[in-house]
Design a protein around this motif. Structure first.
Motif, short mmCIF file in Angstrom:
data_model
loop_
_atom_site.label_atom_id
_atom_site.label_comp_id
_atom_site.label_asym_id
_atom_site.label_seq_id
_atom_site.Cartn_x
_atom_site.Cartn_y
_atom_site.Cartn_z
N GLU A 142 6.45 -4.50 -3.18
CA GLU A 142 5.20 -4.80 -3.86
C GLU A 142 4.87 -3.67 -4.83
N LYS B 299 -1.37 -8.22 0.16
CA LYS B 299 -1.73 -9.40 -0.63
C LYS B 299 -2.93 -10.12 -0.02
N SER C 93 1.89 -14.13 -4.54
CA SER C 93 1.84 -13.28 -5.74
C SER C 93 1.01 -13.93 -6.84
N VAL D 163 -2.57 -13.47 -5.97
CA VAL D 163 -3.05 -12.12 -6.29
C VAL D 163 -3.44 -12.04 -7.77
N ASN E 214 0.10 -5.25 -5.93
CA ASN E 214 0.43 -6.09 -4.77
C ASN E 214 1.18 -7.36 -5.16
N LEU E 215 1.85 -7.35 -6.31
CA LEU E 215 2.74 -8.45 -6.70
C LEU E 215 4.13 -8.13 -6.20
#
Length: 532
Positions: free
Chosen positions: A452, A303, A271, A274, A456-457
């Motif tokens: 997510e 990710k 994360s 990202v 995309n975290l």
């Protein structure tokens, strides 16, 4: 501090100085792995004999006696079928521990007998004092774990040195750490890489420095490491605070080293990677020449794709504190988190494990093969599952004989948000009692979901049913975090990260109409497949 504690701390400092002053070489690491692969059966039998049958207090000895298995029986099984087949036979005879049993959360029931063990019962009875840490703190304040410096030298350091070499960073490529806290994961990487003679150039940590609970003893160890490194002409970094708001500082550092050396290796959570990738794209920068080793949370396809879009290379590592480094990134992956199982230090078998409302999965069960291990493990579930395949890939690990690959590794009870982990079962009281009492509604009106977001975290979403009525949703999320941190002993670590987000919607139900209090990404995927 008692005299005994003072002496133990002094020994740890002395041993740490020795690790930094006497680094291991790449050739040492390769030879060590090859030798261990040749002697897996002998080392397994030696460990079972010394750490279990010659240790009357061993929990495994009680399980083996109940199953009627003598030391000679295990020796015969290994001679006839090898380590893994012997472990499968022991599993089928009740000699194993689920994740909850190993953590001391539930009784161990085997036939007519009931056993109760605590997590400390599995400590290596012959380990050195080591570095005092805690398990992930996913229940109460966590359980103290002495991470043996001998074990770091035996297992973690060689594994991480070979990780860098396999990914092309075995020469002069600088390494940067950007991890959640100064303690635990960050410290283990710091010590391991320092013992390889290639300490990280910079070490950034994300948590508020006043709240990450790094002890004064740990801070003193960092300074001592710097002094010893300076004496032998090596820069050993002191941890620097770099929260997510300072992502630009980390990105500038990575690009500077990349430009100067042609390559840079960053160890961070997927994360966080990202976030770094998004900032690089926004600036118009590329991360060509940057290799990222994902740590502390699963590397998902979304990710991986977002990070690779910048030109960076991304691989995944797999470890847990009680065991050590379990999986190392494959240089030629066939999945986003394709990893080589480090079978020179562990044996692994599978056990069918139910996921609430979503069928069964093949849970990983690990056994120790190194006598310096912090915890002795014999068929112990790790709370994780995934794909296991054997193939030739042509990378360094393949050449060393490690051909079992792990991929799509997920947890069935742990939820992770931006590298911080909680145990789902420890959220139940908050969801079913605390929030309904303070904000209204019933126990089924609150749910925790790992997922997510559109960037995309990995986030933890606090689902609040519309039937609860008008409430301060942010206050409910804050109360959830406060209660969670109160129990885990990690006060303030999620502060300001935005990891726990409130969502007003009806809780997710299983195909059978059940409402589970929490959903990991793995649970949600399994339910979709079952419905599908």
């Amino acid at each position: 501090m008692s005299l005994g504690s003072l002496l133990a701390y002094g020994r740890t400092v002395w041993d740490l100085a020795g690790l930094i002053a006497r680094p291991i070489t790449p050739e040492n690491c390769r030879n060590l792995v090859r030798q261990r692969m040749r002697t897996r059966e002998e080392r397994f039998l030696a460990l079972v004999g010394e750490m279990i049958y010659q240790t009357p207090r061993s929990p495994y000895l009680q399980l083996l006696k109940h199953a009627g298995v003598e030391e000679g029986d295990i020796r015969r099984m290994v001679q006839e079928g090898g380590v893994e087949r012997s472990l499968e036979a022991l599993r089928d005879n009740g000699v194993y521990l689920t994740f909850e049993e190993f953590k001391g959360l539930t009784d161990v029931v085997r036939g007519s007998r009931t056993f109760r063990f605590s997590e400390r019962d599995f400590d290596n009875p012959r380990q050195d004092p080591g570095v005092r840490m805690r398990t992930g703190g996913t229940r109460s304040a966590g359980v103290p774990v002495n991470v043996s410096l001998a074990y770091i030298a035996d297992q973690r350091a060689p594994a991480r040195r070979l990780m860098l070499e396999a990914l092309g960073g075995g020469g002069s490529a600088p390494t940067v750490l950007w991890l959640f806290s100064r303690r635990a994961v960050g410290m283990l990487w710091w010590i391991s890489l320092s013992h390889t003679g290639q300490p990280p150039r910079r070490w950034f940590f994300i948590a508020n420095p006043g709240k990450d609970q790094t002890t004064r003893g740990h801070l003193a160890m960092f300074r001592i490491g710097q002094i010893v490194g300076r004496l032998r002409g090596v820069h050993v970094p002191y941890p620097e605070f770099a929260p997510f708001e300072a992502t630009g500082m980390v990105l500038d550092t990575v690009i500077e080293y990349r430009d100067r050396h042609g390559m840079c290796i960053l160890v961070t959570s997927p994360s966080a990677a990202v976030r770094l990738a998004a900032l690089a794209l926004a600036r118009g920068d590329t991360l060509n020449g940057v290799t990222i080793i994902g740590d502390a949370e699963p590397l998902t396809p979304a990710k991986a794709e977002e990070i690779r879009r910048t030109g960076a290379r991304i691989g995944s590592s797999y470890a847990f504190r009680e065991a050590g480094s379990i999986g190392a990134p494959c240089a030629y992956p066939e999945a986003p988190d394709d990893m080589h199982f480090l079978e020179d230090g562990f044996a692994m078998i599978l056990r069918r494990r139910p996921i609430a409302g979503a069928g069964e999965v093949n849970a990983f069960m690990f056994s120790s093969l190194l006598p310096s291990a912090s915890k002795i493990m014999l068929n112990v579930e790790s709370d994780d599952f995934g794909e296991v395949i054997e193939r030739r890939c042509g990378c360094l690990w393949d050449d060393l004989g490690l051909r079992r690959h792990l991929a799509y590794v997920r947890s069935f009870t742990k939820l992770t948000g931006e590298g911080m982990t909680v145990l789902g079962t420890e959220t139940i009281k908050i969801l079913e009692e605390v929030l309904p009492r303070e904000f209204g509604g019933a126990s089924v009106d609150y749910q925790l979901l790992e997922a997510e977001d559109d960037q995309n975290l990995t986030r933890l979403f606090l689902i609040i049913s519309p039937v609860v009525g008008q409430i301060d949703e942010q206050r409910a999320a804050t109360r959830f975090r406060e209660e969670l941190e109160k129990g885990s002993g990690r006060i303030g670590l999620w502060e300001g990260t935005g990891t726990i987000l409130p969502v007003r919607r009806y809780p997710i139900t299983t195909p059978a109409g059940k409402i589970l209090p929490f959903y990991t990404q793995a649970t949600a995927k399994a339910i979709r497949q079952q419905a599908g």
